[in-house]
Write a protein that holds these residues in place. Structure first.
Motif, PDB file in Angstrom:
ATOM      1  N   LYS A  94      -4.354   2.633   8.455  1.00 26.91           N
ATOM      2  CA  LYS A  94      -4.042   4.203   7.570  1.00 26.91           C
ATOM      3  C   LYS A  94      -3.606   4.574   6.182  1.00 26.91           C
ATOM      4  N   TYR A  95      -3.686   2.826   5.579  1.00 24.99           N
ATOM      5  CA  TYR A  95      -4.157   2.543   4.519  1.00 24.99           C
ATOM      6  C   TYR A  95      -5.452   2.337   3.308  1.00 24.99           C
ATOM      7  N   PRO A  99      -0.151   2.997  -3.932  1.00 28.27           N
ATOM      8  CA  PRO A  99      -1.477   3.928  -3.771  1.00 28.27           C
ATOM      9  C   PRO A  99      -2.397   4.320  -4.491  1.00 28.27           C
ATOM     10  N   ALA A 146       1.118  -1.689  -0.260  1.00 25.20           N
ATOM     11  CA  ALA A 146       0.333  -0.171   0.148  1.00 25.20           C
ATOM     12  C   ALA A 146       0.785   1.306  -0.137  1.00 25.20           C
ATOM     13  N   GLN A 147       2.114   1.269   0.903  1.00 29.43           N
ATOM     14  CA  GLN A 147       2.937   2.557   0.419  1.00 29.43           C
ATOM     15  C   GLN A 147       3.640   2.846  -0.653  1.00 29.43           C
ATOM     16  N   ASN A 199      -6.511   2.707   0.610  1.00 35.84           N
ATOM     17  CA  ASN A 199      -6.123   1.189  -0.200  1.00 35.84           C
ATOM     18  C   ASN A 199      -6.001  -0.458  -0.233  1.00 35.84           C
TER      19      ASN A 199
END
Length: 532
Positions: free
Chosen positions: A145-146, A27, A23-24, A148
């Protein structure tokens, strides 16, 4: 038709680490996590002892950790993989610390390190006696936190979609088997849907529920391993099932409560019915010998004395230190009427960890294209014939990172496969009697526990295989006629797991690591990994 760029099956340390890293980096891409229970109900959550990592160069070294791992693995570890996991592990642990994972420290802010069986140094980072729970907590918080990352609870993955579902004949010798996604049971609607993915990561955990007594949660039914085997993927070394030596003995209770090896690392002593500290008769390392040796020693003592358990003696240990390091163990024992600091704790071995699983290469790639695997469901070459204590969480972190790196390079050239048929449930009905499923599960667990446990022989294995053949035949008939339920799917998967364990054990004509066959009590010529 639902689609996702990256599909992750399982929400333990392996799956969540992969999801966060992916995910990082991407995005704009979707990472979908499927779990058949709640997101935090994983084997990771129940890991007590800690994570083995060399981050104290003054007293420890990579070479010492590598040597300890190779010794425990009893000649079957892949030394290159061992070196990679041990040396890369430091950075991976630092990452989860940066994501909010807490480990115990002393008053000077230095990490407190434990020592467990097979380790030559104090290198186990821990958070009291709930290390796995703390890691799971922090990883779930980081994943949230993500936007996606899409987390889907109560979705039971039934099968991997391959060319087989397009009408092609797929066998073990088929070159270029590909994974296009999965068929998944929506446990709320009862419908089986398809979810297509460019890349899939199998991080589905272990298979301890194939045994009557296990430390694993009820979800540990070997689903991922069974699915990959049905899809004609390669599975290896399933005969190496690690029995944790010290689960709290409570007749009829399953899962069993784990008494972490760290208790013996801090000075706990195993005693038999007569009160004798017996481990010195089995190994010079006594209570801190590798788990395979300690489990067999306890099994031998139980058979010799005719008892169902031995004892763990903590009465001489420092009370304040014990309560600080093992608060949950102390409270759990109290609930069973045992004060661990004034009374002996009854313990017995319980199925704990699968050292074999889905065969993968150094980047977590399986024998099926676009399908990766990491965590307990995989076989990386790290553990060999016996896992060194607290190496599993480290392996999951390192291979989740390696799977992420390789899949990130591959994703750009992969598209979605079209023309996948819907799941066909025509002609099936709901089972009229659940006892057909529940009783078969009890029979399976009894067969595996009685014939394929810590000590085996050829007669027991042959008898187990005949029983498994009958259970397989009966269950497949039920599967063909019934609307699929999670209970039926888990039973099918566990029967497959039992078959793989027994078949691997029959092929291994020697005793090595966790596989001890009284008909072949010694190492023979080197028998390599057994791939099914």
């Amino acid at each position: 038709m639902p689609q996702t760029d990256f599909l992750v099956i399982g929400s333990g340390i392996a799956g969540l680490t992969f999801a966060v890293k992916t995910a990082q980096q991407f995005p704009d891409k979707t990472i979908t996590i499927l779990t058949k229970a709640y997101a935090d109900e994983t084997n990771t959550k129940y890991a007590q002892g800690g994570i083995a990592v060399v981050n104290d160069d003054e007293h420890d070294s990579f070479d010492k950790h590598i040597s300890d791992t190779l010794i425990a693995g009893d000649g079957l570890c892949n030394e290159d993989i061992v070196r990679a996991v041990v040396t890369e592990g430091r950075d991976r642990v630092d990452e989860i610390i940066n994501w909010g994972t807490n480990f115990d420290k002393d008053t000077d802010g230095e990490y407190l390190r434990g020592k467990e069986g097979g380790h030559s140094e104090f290198r186990i980072l821990h958070f009291k006696d709930i290390t796995g729970f703390e890691i799971e907590r922090s990883l779930l918080a980081e994943a949230a936190k993500y936007p996606n990352i899409v987390m889907n609870n109560h979705w039971f993955v039934v099968d991997i979609i391959t060319q087989h579902h397009l009408g092609y004949l797929v066998s073990k010798s088929t070159v270029g088997i590909e994974c296009y996604g999965v068929y998944v049971l929506n446990m709320q609607s009862g419908e089986i849907e398809q979810l297509l993915a460019k890349l899939t990561l199998m991080a589905s955990g272990g298979c301890g529920q194939v045994y009557r007594t296990t430390t694993n949660p009820r979800i540990a039914t070997g689903d991922g391993i069974a699915m990959v085997y049905r899809a004609k993927g390669r599975i290896e070394n399933m005969e190496f099932i690690q029995f944790h030596p010290t689960a709290l003995y409570e007749a009829g209770v399953s899962p069993s409560f784990l008494i972490t090896e760290a208790v013996r690392g801090d000075g706990g002593i195993l005693r038999n019915k007569e009160g004798e500290a017996f481990m010195e008769r089995y190994d010079p390392r006594k209570d801190l010998a590798p788990r395979d040796i300690v489990a067999r020693a306890i099994d031998s003592e139980m058979k010799r004395t005719g008892t169902e358990h031995v004892y763990l003696d903590c009465r001489h240990m420092d009370k304040e230190k014990f309560l600080h390091h093992f608060p949950n163990i102390y409270e759990r024992c109290l609930k069973s009427g045992i004060d661990a600091l004034t009374q002996l704790i009854p313990v017995a071995p319980a199925a704990h960890y699968s050292c074999g699983g889905i065969k993968v290469d150094e980047y977590g790639r399986t024998s099926i294209r676009n399908l990766y695997a990491c965590g307990e469901c995989s076989s990386t070459g790290l553990h060999g014939a016996n896992r060194l204590a607290s190496n599993s969480l480290l392996e999951a972190l390192v291979f989740a990172h390696r799977c992420h790196e390789d899949s990130s390079r591959a994703i750009g050239s992969i598209g979605f496969r079209e023309g996948i048929p819907e799941w066909d449930a025509a002609g099936t009905t709901k089972p009229k009697e659940m006892i057909l499923i529940t009783q078969s599960l009890k029979e399976l667990q009894s067969v595996m526990s009685d014939y394929v446990g810590i000590v085996r022989n050829d007669v027991r294995l042959a008898r187990a295989m005949r029983r498994l053949d009958l259970l397989h035949e009966e269950t497949e008939r039920l599967y063909e006629a019934s609307t699929l339920s999670p209970q039926l799917a888990e039973l099918r998967n566990l029967i497959t797991i039992g078959y793989l364990i027994v078949k691997g054990a029959q092929f291994r004509k020697e005793s090595r690591g966790l596989h001890f066959n009284t008909d072949y009590p010694q190492h023979s010529r080197r028998i390599e990994n057994i791939v099914l």
